[in-house]
Design a protein around this motif. Sequence first.
Motif, short mmCIF file in Angstrom:
data_model
loop_
_atom_site.label_atom_id
_atom_site.label_comp_id
_atom_site.label_asym_id
_atom_site.label_seq_id
_atom_site.Cartn_x
_atom_site.Cartn_y
_atom_site.Cartn_z
N TYR A 178 25.92 18.38 0.60
CA TYR A 178 25.43 17.00 0.60
C TYR A 178 25.88 16.26 -0.67
O TYR A 178 26.44 15.16 -0.59
N LEU A 182 28.39 13.13 -0.82
CA LEU A 182 27.81 11.86 -1.25
C LEU A 182 28.53 11.29 -2.47
O LEU A 182 28.80 10.09 -2.54
N ASN A 224 28.03 3.47 0.23
CA ASN A 224 27.73 4.89 0.13
C ASN A 224 28.50 5.66 1.20
O ASN A 224 28.79 5.14 2.28
N SER A 225 28.81 6.91 0.91
CA SER A 225 29.60 7.71 1.84
C SER A 225 28.79 8.15 3.06
O SER A 225 29.37 8.49 4.10
N ALA A 226 27.45 8.13 2.98
CA ALA A 226 26.63 8.49 4.13
C ALA A 226 26.86 7.51 5.27
O ALA A 226 27.03 7.90 6.43
N ASP A 230 28.82 8.11 9.10
CA ASP A 230 28.23 7.71 10.37
C ASP A 230 29.12 6.73 11.12
O ASP A 230 29.23 6.79 12.35
N LEU A 277 24.82 12.78 7.21
CA LEU A 277 24.82 13.39 5.87
C LEU A 277 23.42 13.67 5.38
O LEU A 277 23.13 14.76 4.86
N SER A 278 22.52 12.72 5.54
CA SER A 278 21.16 12.91 5.05
C SER A 278 20.40 13.97 5.83
O SER A 278 19.38 14.48 5.37
N LEU A 334 19.00 7.54 2.06
CA LEU A 334 20.04 8.52 1.77
C LEU A 334 19.49 9.94 1.73
O LEU A 334 20.27 10.90 1.68
N THR A 336 18.08 11.55 -0.72
CA THR A 336 18.64 12.17 -1.92
C THR A 336 17.90 13.45 -2.27
O THR A 336 16.76 13.68 -1.83
#
Length: 416
Positions: A178, A182, A224-226, A230, A277-278, A334, A336
Amino acid sequence: MANYELLLDGEDRPATNRRSPRVASLDVFRGLCIFLMMVVDYGASIFPVITHSPWNGVHLADFVMPFFLFIAGVSPALVYKKVPDRLEATRKAVLRALKLFFLGVILQGGYFHGVSSMTYGVDVERIRWLGILQRISIGYIVAALCEIWLSHQTGWEIGFFKSYYSHLCVAFSLSAIYAGLLYGLYVPDWQFKVSPATSSLPSNDSSVYMVKCSVRGDLGPACNSAGMIDRYVLGIGHLYTKPVYKNLKECNMTTNGEVPESSPSWCHAPFDPEGILSSLTAAVTCIIGLQYGHVLAQLQDHKRRLESWSLFSVSIFGIGLFLAFIGIPLNKSLYTISYMLTTSASAGITFCILYLLVDVYGFRSLTFVLEWMGMHSLSIFVLVSSNLAIIAIQGLYFHDRKNNIIHWIITCFVHK
């Protein structure tokens, strides 16, 4: 065994032998999750302070998802404590997860149109694939497979971490993947088109937006890469169209839920808080819950259970706060690592308190409503998330359709 009992319903048996009493605090905790969900869903318009944080930070609503994931992780430790056939257990676990996933697609994929419209149905090109139940199903199957295939416990006396070090390795690996994605993925400039069906703009206005990024490791809502993952994997048309970051001051969202054209371009973009991702760190929350389940399954003494849970909760809570202090924000959208640790620890502490009150001191009369809700949590979840309960109440009116209890409540508290 019911299809969803390991995730939401209270049918699991945490006792280590048949004569051991049921741990009622598990049902109470499930009921608390459902109650909190109802409070934030229906009370946020009246008390905005409890709704989801627009981006960084945590409000009351931001604890609901981790609490669900935590209790979903506790169950596999109880149900799969002894597995005579791992392949059969895996088949059943996968089947349960798939059923829960597709139930979530029906409930939150856009099929139901809410209380303002009695219509239903969704274009498969616009259906939202991820949501609350889908995330729970992903976290559950990760925890269940860990318990079925990676548990080689040879005795509590060799130590908690030595017994389940492989589970912790999975949790660290998921967190590392992750963090690498990220912070390591490069996010280029991107553009998107908002269709007239989802745009607040007139259909003859331009609905193509460009978002300037060209950055790496950005944790803002735009770059953000998340979100990028998607958009590439799921497609932007399958993402959540009402992300909470539209409540940020930069977006200037009106009371009607419309974002002005003068707002930054990313304010018009969809974003899924239950994204791919999350889901990695969300699964770690289930693995943390799994370790609490191990304590419950293997220790019979109240004091030793509470000591183990408290030590684990305080430890991960401290780590989460430290990560937040050094710059990793608490961010639900996210999911995190700092957010995952602090909310998981909060779930653990809450469970300790409920266990102490309900199972140790026996104050079940004070929590019997939550216990009942926990034993029927999936049914209540379906009624709430699909708005079927509200629609049923709204359908009872006097002379005019607006003369119903729901309309009166909205008029009195929301539009006063």
